[in-house]
Design an enzyme around this catalytic site. Structure first.
Site, mmCIF file in Angstrom:
data_model
loop_
_atom_site.group_PDB
_atom_site.id
_atom_site.type_symbol
_atom_site.label_atom_id
_atom_site.label_comp_id
_atom_site.label_asym_id
_atom_site.label_seq_id
_atom_site.Cartn_x
_atom_site.Cartn_y
_atom_site.Cartn_z
ATOM 1 N N ARG A 78 0.831 -1.203 0.000
ATOM 2 C CA ARG A 78 0.000 0.000 0.000
ATOM 3 C C ARG A 78 0.869 1.259 0.000
ATOM 4 O O ARG A 78 0.515 2.272 -0.587
ATOM 5 C CB ARG A 78 -0.998 0.007 1.164
ATOM 6 C CG ARG A 78 -2.011 1.139 1.071
ATOM 7 C CD ARG A 78 -3.117 1.031 2.106
ATOM 8 N NE ARG A 78 -4.217 0.158 1.723
ATOM 9 C CZ ARG A 78 -5.240 0.516 0.955
ATOM 10 N NH1 ARG A 78 -5.315 1.745 0.468
ATOM 11 N NH2 ARG A 78 -6.194 -0.341 0.657
ATOM 12 N N GLU A 85 -10.217 5.004 7.152
ATOM 13 C CA GLU A 85 -8.805 5.365 7.129
ATOM 14 C C GLU A 85 -8.469 6.724 6.505
ATOM 15 O O GLU A 85 -7.602 7.430 7.026
ATOM 16 C CB GLU A 85 -8.004 4.273 6.406
ATOM 17 C CG GLU A 85 -7.940 2.977 7.181
ATOM 18 C CD GLU A 85 -7.429 1.839 6.318
ATOM 19 O OE1 GLU A 85 -6.303 1.379 6.547
ATOM 20 O OE2 GLU A 85 -8.162 1.418 5.401
HETATM 21 MO MO1 MOS Z 1 -6.875 -1.738 8.992
HETATM 22 S S1 MOS Z 1 -5.052 -0.770 9.256
HETATM 23 O O1 MOS Z 1 -6.835 -2.050 7.335
HETATM 24 O O2 MOS Z 1 -6.931 -3.083 10.022
#
Ligand code: MOS
Length: 749
Positions: free
Chosen positions: A304, A708
């Site tokens: 990523r 996120e």
């Molecule tokens: Mo999350 S950092 O994709 O568990």
């Protein structure tokens, strides 16, 4: 629009794993761990521990009936160390006792004799010595080194970001209970129920169908329970298999901080080539990831990082290489953003440095290079949307960024001691697991004869509100009031082979599976109603619990329909599966379509630095976030604010320090590891913008993933502080007040 668990939470009535009633005969487990970062085990003496009062058993690697192996992507991590230890806090033995107190006491009487071996904690040093988790991986796009040579400006440098403790309120824990015929029920505080089931089966040498994993709810996870809830759950299960009694294992805060991995620290080198006008022509970057002592999710996290190596910008020529470096720290792991934030910090650092070299203001370089439709990411996927530029413009306007800059400049002229800085932080984050096959989810929906609805999915509720979202879309699909729905715990016997709730995709994927299951039941019920009313199902629908005929409400209620369906022997349960469409990726060519979509937004941050003390305050953060259609505005706001503050903490005050020689974590309590508190939180304004419509089966009913992406708005705080300092300095996060002071006094750390 509320978080449906809010009432339970504020009244203290929510049941977390450690709150579950303990079955009669429950044993308490305590983990004995390595006191040394690298060494050979000469001898391990558990005799005196076994003789302690209340101790039932002390288990080590030799008690494992199956494979002593918990590695997920790479099989390189034993459950219990056998011949060697590779980090402080690595599990070696498990004490099982009648009380937590006896277990703790016995654990301290275990004797171990170790021959210490040289250890390494610096990723660059590990790389030099060839200690890599996997071969390095490179993304190549265009001809970066050739183009760089023709560039008007070339900026080289390095950047470092620190680790981060997850600090979930609920520590790692599990309660495993024996069933008949050797079966085991594991209640676990995990993001990945099926994963715990799979590893437990491997370690115990049992088929998966004999292990049921149940996840009531989590008191926070942030990625820290994606992979690292597993060892504790498996140990509890091993305890059950060896003693035949229930076993409870709850890590104390201090143990949790020492024994578990954190966000990966990175140290990176970059070369950026720009033309006269500040357009970025080439980008070459090497990331050295401090992976810790085992593979864990490190390679996926590095993947990523590579996907986000250009941040929110278009660069026509790119070479990005990632090294996952094996060190003698606890294995580092998933943490909100999953390698993305680390990549974006390096890009922003390079732009900041390019500004100093070219004299072009940072925000102008940023703006000139923002992604726009038609641009390609270095992995070949085309950027379809103009959301990033739109959010940048909206942010500039809504928060009068020009005036903010003018005000700051005026303030700085008038003030000697206090200085203000302003930064912009554009974020573009890919949504989907980059491992394509993980992008699947399932739901099992039961409609009971009284019309109430029970929903099970693979999603784990960890405070992020995924259950509220799923209930909302299920109720909307069925056309009934949301109060008729209830979310069951996440359980591998109801939803099998689930992906962890991670990658911001839990609501998108599990919600769509729930919609599919509810649609199926609804169509069965409407067909029956159509038959009874001598009309077509197309003329019928459900709205707020009543049947509608040609759009007009009728007096026939949901409960009547359900009762009729049951008496007609119609199946009132449905299972559905969802797989995110259109995803593919080729790791040979490093090209493909790894993301269903991107989430974009821009933040502006204003900071004030006290140039005598080195302390600072973040005054204000303004965000324009493209979240799609909002299903639950309060949950979205909570996610954006929470992620922002967590991101701010990462780049400002959260500093992990390890002793250089012993590799012991020195910041192993909340007295030494500082996290943002209420008084640190700035004035935050979040403006949600709809942005582009998503295709019907992508996202969740028009809403976009929110977990996120907003974390990375926090990176703006580092640059706002830097701009307030107004000096060149190393690009090292976190920017603690001590570091600010050193920069102001021209001292190296
Ligand atoms: Mo999350 S950092 O994709 O568990």
């Amino acid at each position: 629009m509320r978080h449906f668990d809010a009432l339970l939470h504020v009244r203290g009535k929510s049941l977390f794993t450690a709150d579950l009633p303990e079955p009669c005969g429950t044993l308490y487990a305590r983990v004995f761990t390595s006191p040394c970062a690298c060494g050979r085990i000469i001898s391990l003496d558990t005799d005196s521990a076994e003789k302690e009062e209340g101790v039932v058993a002390v288990l080590t690697a030799s008690d494992i009936p199956g494979e002593n192996q918990i590695g997920s992507i790479i099989k390189d991590e034993p459950l219990f160390a056998e011949e060697e230890v590779h980090y402080i806090g690595q599990p070696i033995a498990l004490v099982l006792a009648e009380s937590p107190r006896s277990a703790k006491k016995a654990s301290s009487s275990i004797r171990i004799d170790l021959k210490e071996m040289p250890s390494v904690s610096d990723p660059r040093e590990a790389c030099k010595r060839g200690l890599l988790i996997a071969p390095p991986r490179t993304f190549l796009f265009g001809e970066p080194s050739k183009i760089r040579e023709q560039c008007a400006h070339v900026v080289t440098g390095n950047a470092e970001t620190g680790g981060q403790e997850h600090l979930y309120l609920e520590t790692q824990c599990a309660l495993a209970v024996p069933g008949e015929d050797g079966t085991i029920l594991i209640n676990s505080s995990t993001q990945g129920a099926s994963y715990v089931q799979m590893i437990a089966a491997r370690v115990l040498g049992m088929p998966m169908h004999k292990i049921q994993v149940n996840v009531p709810r989590l008191g926070g996870a942030f990625g820290g329970k994606e992979d690292q809830a597993t060892p504790w759950a498996v140990m509890a299960a091993l305890g059950v298999s060896c003693t035949g009694r229930p076993v409870k294992l709850v890590l104390q805060r201090h143990e949790d901080m020492v024994n578990t991995g954190k966000r990966h620290p990175y140290t990176s080198d970059f070369i950026m080539g720009l033309d006269e006008s500040g357009k970025i022509m080439s980008w070459e970057v090497d990331y050295y990831q401090n992976s810790g002592a085992a593979g864990d999710l490190s390679t996926a996290i590095m993947e990523r990082t590579l996907f986000h190596c250009t941040g929110g910008y278009f660069v026509p020529n790119v070479r990005a290489t990632g090294y996952c470096c094996r060190t003698n720290l606890a294995p580092n792991t998933a943490f909100r953003g999953f390698g993305g934030p680390q990549a974006m910090f390096v890009m922003e650092a390079a732009i900041h440095k390019a500004s100093a070299a070219t004299g072009i203001p940072v925000h102008m370089i940023q703006e000139r290079n923002l992604l726009q439709p038609g641009d390609r990411f270095p992995y070949g996927m085309a950027c379809k949307s103009d959301e990033l530029r739109t959010s940048w413009n909206m942010c500039s306007e809504k928060f009068s960024v020009k005036e903010l800059r003018k005000e700051a400049a005026g303030f700085n002229r008038r003030n000697q001691r206090f200085k203000k800085g302003v930064s912009m932080m554009p974020v573009c984050f890919g949504i989907s697991f980059t491992t394509s096959f993980l992008n699947q989810a399932s739901a099992l929906v039961h409609v009971y004869t009284d019309g109430s609805v029970g929903i099970s999915t693979g999603a784990v509720e960890m405070g992020q509100g995924v259950n509220s979202r799923i209930r909302q879309v299920a109720a909307e699909t069925l056309g009934i009031p949301v109060d008729l729905t209830r979310m069951e715990s996440t359980n591998t016997s109801r939803n099998a082979n689930t992906s962890p709730t991670a990658a911001s995709s839990g609501a998108d994927m599990n919600g769509n599976a729930a919609i599919a299951a509810c649609s199926e039941i609804k169509s069965r019920i409407l067909s029956l109603a159509a038959e009874r009313l001598c009309t077509t199902s197309a003329a019928l629908n459900l709205h707020e619990g009543y049947l509608t005929i040609d759009g007009e409400a009728s007096l026939t209620g949901w409960t009547d329909l359900v009762k009729q369906a049951y008496e007609t022997r119609i199946d009132l349960s449905s299972h559905a599966h969802y797989a995110t469409p259109g995803l593919h990726y080729n790791r040979e060519t490093e090209r493909g379509h790894p993301f269903a979509y991107h989430v974009c937004g821009t933040a502006v941050t204003v900071a004030t630095v006290d140039s005598i003390l080195g302390t600072y305050e973040i005054d204000r953060v303004g965000i324009v976030h493209h979240g799609g259609k909002q299903l639950n505005p309060l949950i979205d706001l909570g996610q954006v604010e929470g992620a922002l503050i967590q991101g701010m903490g990462w780049v400002t005050m959260e500093e992990l320090v390890w002793d250089k020689d012993s590799k012991r974590l020195l910041t192993d309590t909340l007295a030494t590891y500082k996290v943002p508190d209420m008084s640190f939180i700035p004035h935050i304004e979040v403006m949600f913008a709809r942005g582009d419509e998503l295709p019907e089966n992508i996202g969740l009913m028009g809403s976009k993933a929110v977990g996120e992406p907003p974390f990375m708005y926090g990176i703006g705080s580092w640059f706002a502080i830097m701009n307030a300092i107004g000096k060149e300095a190393d690009y090292i996060a976190p920017m603690t007040p001590e570091k600010v002071l050193m920069i102001l006094r021209d001292r190296k750390r």
